[in-house]
Design a protein around this motif. Structure first.
Motif, PDB file in Angstrom:
ATOM      1  N   GLN A   1      -1.776  18.008  -1.049  1.00 50.61           N
ATOM      2  CA  GLN A   1      -1.822  17.283  -2.325  1.00 50.61           C
ATOM      3  C   GLN A   1      -2.708  16.042  -2.246  1.00 50.61           C
ATOM      4  OE1 GLN A   1       2.392  16.837  -2.793  1.00 50.61           O
ATOM      5  NE2 GLN A   1       2.596  18.708  -4.006  1.00 50.61           N
ATOM      6  N   VAL A   2      -2.712  15.390  -1.072  1.00 54.33           N
ATOM      7  CA  VAL A   2      -3.565  14.206  -0.903  1.00 54.33           C
ATOM      8  C   VAL A   2      -5.026  14.581  -1.116  1.00 54.33           C
ATOM      9  CG1 VAL A   2      -4.531  12.668   0.858  1.00 54.33           C
ATOM     10  CG2 VAL A   2      -2.069  12.791   0.539  1.00 54.33           C
ATOM     11  N   LEU A   3      -5.400  15.764  -0.648  1.00 60.44           N
ATOM     12  CA  LEU A   3      -6.797  16.188  -0.780  1.00 60.44           C
ATOM     13  C   LEU A   3      -7.167  16.470  -2.232  1.00 60.44           C
ATOM     14  CD1 LEU A   3      -6.990  18.498   2.369  1.00 60.44           C
ATOM     15  CD2 LEU A   3      -7.768  16.135   2.131  1.00 60.44           C
ATOM     16  N   GLU A   4      -6.160  16.597  -3.094  1.00 58.96           N
ATOM     17  CA  GLU A   4      -6.420  16.865  -4.512  1.00 58.96           C
ATOM     18  C   GLU A   4      -6.394  15.592  -5.370  1.00 58.96           C
ATOM     19  OE1 GLU A   4      -7.191  19.951  -5.627  1.00 58.96           O
ATOM     20  OE2 GLU A   4      -7.092  20.583  -3.540  1.00 58.96           O
ATOM     21  N   ILE A   5      -5.997  14.474  -4.778  1.00 60.92           N
ATOM     22  CA  ILE A   5      -5.881  13.234  -5.560  1.00 60.92           C
ATOM     23  C   ILE A   5      -7.265  12.758  -6.002  1.00 60.92           C
ATOM     24  CG2 ILE A   5      -5.198  10.796  -5.481  1.00 60.92           C
ATOM     25  CD1 ILE A   5      -3.105  11.580  -3.376  1.00 60.92           C
ATOM     26  N   LYS A   6      -7.360  12.346  -7.265  1.00 61.90           N
ATOM     27  CA  LYS A   6      -8.632  11.843  -7.776  1.00 61.90           C
ATOM     28  C   LYS A   6      -8.981  10.521  -7.093  1.00 61.90           C
ATOM     29  CE  LYS A   6      -8.270  11.584 -12.258  1.00 61.90           C
ATOM     30  NZ  LYS A   6      -7.357  12.005 -13.292  1.00 61.90           N
TER      31      LYS A   6
ATOM     32  N   ARG B   1      -8.999   2.174   4.446  1.00 62.87           N
ATOM     33  CA  ARG B   1      -8.004   3.012   5.111  1.00 62.87           C
ATOM     34  C   ARG B   1      -7.821   4.357   4.405  1.00 62.87           C
ATOM     35  NH1 ARG B   1      -6.674  -1.815   4.197  1.00 62.87           N
ATOM     36  NH2 ARG B   1      -6.396  -3.345   5.866  1.00 62.87           N
ATOM     37  N   SER B   2      -8.216   4.434   3.135  1.00 66.27           N
ATOM     38  CA  SER B   2      -7.993   5.686   2.406  1.00 66.27           C
ATOM     39  C   SER B   2      -8.804   6.828   3.026  1.00 66.27           C
ATOM     40  CB  SER B   2      -8.329   5.518   0.919  1.00 66.27           C
ATOM     41  OG  SER B   2      -9.656   5.093   0.778  1.00 66.27           O
ATOM     42  N   GLN B   3      -9.936   6.485   3.643  1.00 65.65           N
ATOM     43  CA  GLN B   3     -10.723   7.517   4.317  1.00 65.65           C
ATOM     44  C   GLN B   3      -9.937   8.114   5.483  1.00 65.65           C
ATOM     45  OE1 GLN B   3     -13.490   8.942   3.222  1.00 65.65           O
ATOM     46  NE2 GLN B   3     -13.186  10.368   4.936  1.00 65.65           N
ATOM     47  N   THR B   4      -9.226   7.248   6.212  1.00 68.67           N
ATOM     48  CA  THR B   4      -8.405   7.732   7.321  1.00 68.67           C
ATOM     49  C   THR B   4      -7.283   8.631   6.817  1.00 68.67           C
ATOM     50  OG1 THR B   4      -8.884   5.702   8.544  1.00 68.67           O
ATOM     51  CG2 THR B   4      -7.016   7.008   9.305  1.00 68.67           C
ATOM     52  N   LEU B   5      -6.703   8.240   5.696  1.00 64.30           N
ATOM     53  CA  LEU B   5      -5.643   9.054   5.099  1.00 64.30           C
ATOM     54  C   LEU B   5      -6.163  10.467   4.820  1.00 64.30           C
ATOM     55  CD1 LEU B   5      -2.746   8.991   3.845  1.00 64.30           C
ATOM     56  CD2 LEU B   5      -3.859   8.501   1.674  1.00 64.30           C
ATOM     57  N   VAL B   6      -7.358  10.546   4.269  1.00 64.92           N
ATOM     58  CA  VAL B   6      -7.957  11.842   3.958  1.00 64.92           C
ATOM     59  C   VAL B   6      -8.240  12.619   5.250  1.00 64.92           C
ATOM     60  CG1 VAL B   6     -10.007  12.955   2.994  1.00 64.92           C
ATOM     61  CG2 VAL B   6      -8.907  11.081   1.759  1.00 64.92           C
ATOM     62  N   GLU B   7      -8.742  11.913   6.267  1.00 65.07           N
ATOM     63  CA  GLU B   7      -8.999  12.562   7.568  1.00 65.07           C
ATOM     64  C   GLU B   7      -7.723  13.202   8.121  1.00 65.07           C
ATOM     65  OE1 GLU B   7     -11.769  12.998   9.372  1.00 65.07           O
ATOM     66  OE2 GLU B   7     -13.007  12.059   7.814  1.00 65.07           O
ATOM     67  N   VAL B   8      -6.644  12.441   8.085  1.00 65.31           N
ATOM     68  CA  VAL B   8      -5.373  12.943   8.604  1.00 65.31           C
ATOM     69  C   VAL B   8      -4.896  14.142   7.789  1.00 65.31           C
ATOM     70  CG1 VAL B   8      -2.928  12.399   8.927  1.00 65.31           C
ATOM     71  CG2 VAL B   8      -4.663  10.738   9.595  1.00 65.31           C
ATOM     72  N   ALA B   9      -5.030  14.026   6.476  1.00 65.70           N
ATOM     73  CA  ALA B   9      -4.607  15.130   5.606  1.00 65.70           C
ATOM     74  C   ALA B   9      -5.382  16.402   5.944  1.00 65.70           C
ATOM     75  CB  ALA B   9      -4.813  14.746   4.134  1.00 65.70           C
ATOM     76  N   LYS B  10      -6.693  16.251   6.176  1.00 66.54           N
ATOM     77  CA  LYS B  10      -7.526  17.409   6.522  1.00 66.54           C
ATOM     78  C   LYS B  10      -7.054  18.046   7.819  1.00 66.54           C
ATOM     79  CE  LYS B  10     -11.990  15.992   4.532  1.00 66.54           C
ATOM     80  NZ  LYS B  10     -13.250  15.318   4.933  1.00 66.54           N
TER      81      LYS B  10
ATOM     82  N   MET C   1       0.836  -1.210   0.000  1.00 70.23           N
ATOM     83  CA  MET C   1       0.000   0.000   0.000  1.00 70.23           C
ATOM     84  C   MET C   1       0.866   1.254   0.000  1.00 70.23           C
ATOM     85  SD  MET C   1      -2.826  -0.719   2.930  1.00 70.23           S
ATOM     86  CE  MET C   1      -3.289  -2.386   3.295  1.00 70.23           C
ATOM     87  N   LEU C   2       1.850   1.286   0.884  1.00 65.91           N
ATOM     88  CA  LEU C   2       2.705   2.469   0.990  1.00 65.91           C
ATOM     89  C   LEU C   2       3.495   2.674  -0.307  1.00 65.91           C
ATOM     90  CD1 LEU C   2       3.490   4.687   2.977  1.00 65.91           C
ATOM     91  CD2 LEU C   2       5.329   3.212   3.804  1.00 65.91           C
ATOM     92  N   TYR C   3       3.966   1.569  -0.862  1.00 66.01           N
ATOM     93  CA  TYR C   3       4.686   1.606  -2.138  1.00 66.01           C
ATOM     94  C   TYR C   3       3.804   2.222  -3.224  1.00 66.01           C
ATOM     95  CZ  TYR C   3       7.011  -0.176  -6.339  1.00 66.01           C
ATOM     96  OH  TYR C   3       7.622  -0.279  -7.559  1.00 66.01           O
ATOM     97  N   ASN C   4       2.547   1.762  -3.296  1.00 61.92           N
ATOM     98  CA  ASN C   4       1.612   2.300  -4.294  1.00 61.92           C
ATOM     99  C   ASN C   4       1.411   3.798  -4.119  1.00 61.92           C
ATOM    100  OD1 ASN C   4       1.238  -0.276  -5.313  1.00 61.92           O
ATOM    101  ND2 ASN C   4      -0.635  -0.656  -4.152  1.00 61.92           N
ATOM    102  N   LEU C   5       1.277   4.218  -2.869  1.00 60.76           N
ATOM    103  CA  LEU C   5       1.092   5.649  -2.605  1.00 60.76           C
ATOM    104  C   LEU C   5       2.269   6.467  -3.143  1.00 60.76           C
ATOM    105  CD1 LEU C   5      -0.395   5.925   1.006  1.00 60.76           C
ATOM    106  CD2 LEU C   5      -1.452   6.705  -1.114  1.00 60.76           C
ATOM    107  N   TYR C   6       3.488   6.014  -2.834  1.00 56.65           N
ATOM    108  CA  TYR C   6       4.678   6.710  -3.342  1.00 56.65           C
ATOM    109  C   TYR C   6       4.680   6.734  -4.860  1.00 56.65           C
ATOM    110  CZ  TYR C   6       7.552   7.259   0.941  1.00 56.65           C
ATOM    111  OH  TYR C   6       8.064   7.665   2.141  1.00 56.65           O
ATOM    112  N   ARG C   7       4.466   5.579  -5.468  1.00 58.82           N
ATOM    113  CA  ARG C   7       4.582   5.452  -6.925  1.00 58.82           C
ATOM    114  C   ARG C   7       3.499   6.200  -7.690  1.00 58.82           C
ATOM    115  NH1 ARG C   7       9.464   4.364  -8.784  1.00 58.82           N
ATOM    116  NH2 ARG C   7      10.342   2.392  -8.048  1.00 58.82           N
ATOM    117  N   LYS C   8       2.266   6.110  -7.197  1.00 58.45           N
ATOM    118  CA  LYS C   8       1.150   6.662  -7.957  1.00 58.45           C
ATOM    119  C   LYS C   8       0.800   8.087  -7.588  1.00 58.45           C
ATOM    120  CE  LYS C   8      -0.910   2.080  -8.507  1.00 58.45           C
ATOM    121  NZ  LYS C   8      -0.817   1.920  -9.982  1.00 58.45           N
TER     122      LYS C   8
END
Length: 322
Positions: A166-171, A183-192, A139-146
């Motif tokens: 930038q995370v908040l702008e990702i499609k 878990r992506s929802q949590t990622l967005v929460e943290v970014a906010k 998962m972390l690898y994908n985040l870095y790469r994509k």
DNA sequence: TGCCAGGCGGGGT
DNA sequence: ACCCCGCATGGC
């Protein structure tokens, strides 16, 4: 984007340091290439340190978009990131006879935890929730790469995570491709939260209890993720991150009657003291972060050293594989 | 197929 | 305070 070389400096090393192992553990290929360690020193402007070992010194070269950092600031940053001032011999003294960690002072002698910034630490912790080591690091690898950005240091590409903004702008489709699932929802929460500036950072650096409490306010961040974040980004070891994996191994190794959180936490704190969080970190390394059922078999057989020849994905081989 | 994996929050006692 | 369940996703 190619970064410009600013300057280089050297750093004396503590007596007990294995630079190579320190650089390898839990590093992707863009962080360690077999010789050089590439550390993000600043996001604004993006500044990356290229660190290598020459005899008994570390050579630290600074690359940046812009010159703002001084040699002494850089040196201090690298010392903290590599934990060069930690009295690791104190930790070794505590675990010399430990049924789980006894080989850390020999097989992993001189290996230190390479810390990351707060944001990278939280993202890493989120990826470890309710998933195997392998899945989490994919998962972390994908985040870095994509979704990450690439910066060129000489002929080496260094990836850095997208900033919270930038995370908040990702499609949504792109984020979905990273396979974080719910878990992506949590990622967005943290970014906010980080973007809003509401996160009170000061208490984070004062005492671990309030730091844990602050991080736990974020929806999707529980005790485990909060504590793992503190270990990975602040080198705060007093509160061990305790998951199902650690719980079962500790119970088995110490012959605990109960596997309640309190019982396990107390056992860990009693044995490893103020190094508890670092102990959990190294436990995953000595067992190659294999899934629980395999880890228990290895414990029973006394196979508590990392397999140097491992062909699989382990904390020590990540840099060769991903 | 079904179940589990470095969790978590919400709703039930 | 606890107990229990569903939650994406991949691997076996």
């Amino acid at each position: 984007m190619k970064l410009r070389k600013l300057f280089y400096t050297t750093l004396s090393t503590p007596e007990i340091l294995d630079f190579r192992k320190t650089a390898m553990i839990y590093s992707f290929s863009w962080i360690f290439d077999g010789k050089n360690l590439y550390l993000v020193v600043s996001y604004n402007p993006v500044t990356i340190a290229k660190v290598s070992q020459i005899d008994h010194e570390l050579k630290v070269e600074a690359y940046s978009e812009q010159k703002t950092i001084t040699k002494s600031e850089l040196s201090e940053k690298i010392e903290i990131t590599l934990g060069l001032n930690e009295k690791i011999e104190e930790f070794y003294e505590k675990i010399r006879e430990d049924p789980l960690l006894k080989y850390v002072p020999t097989a992993l002698r001189g290996a230190r935890l390479r810390s990351v910034d707060l944001w990278t630490g939280i993202v890493t912790a989120i990826c470890q929730q309710n998933a195997s080591f392998k899945q989490g690091w994919t998962m972390l690898y994908n985040l870095y790469r994509k979704t990450g950005r690439t910066f060129r240091v000489e002929n080496h590409d260094v990836l850095i995570l997208p900033t919270p903004n930038q995370v908040l702008e990702i499609k949504p489709d792109t984020l979905k491709e990273c396979k974080l699932g719910y878990r992506s929802q949590t990622l967005v929460e943290v970014a906010k939260v980080l973007e809003s500036g509401d996160l009170e950072e000061d208490p984070l650096y004062q005492d671990p209890y309030s730091a844990e409490k602050i991080l736990k306010k974020i929806k999707g961040i529980g005790q485990y993720s909060a504590r793992l974040t503190l270990v990975l980004s602040l080198r705060e070891y007093a509160l061990p991150p305790i998951d199902r994996w650690t719980t079962r191994l500790v119970q088995e190794a110490y012959g605990l009657e109960s596997r309640s959180f309190k019982t396990v936490e107390k056992a860990i704190k009693t044995r490893w003291g103020k190094w508890a969080g670092l102990g959990v970190f190294f436990l995953t390394v000595v067992l190659d972060a294999v899934p629980l059922s395999k880890a228990l078999l290895r414990l029973r057989k006394g196979e508590l050293k990392p397999r140097a020849d491992a062909k699989e994905l382990t904390p020590l081989t990540l840099w060769k594989k991903l």
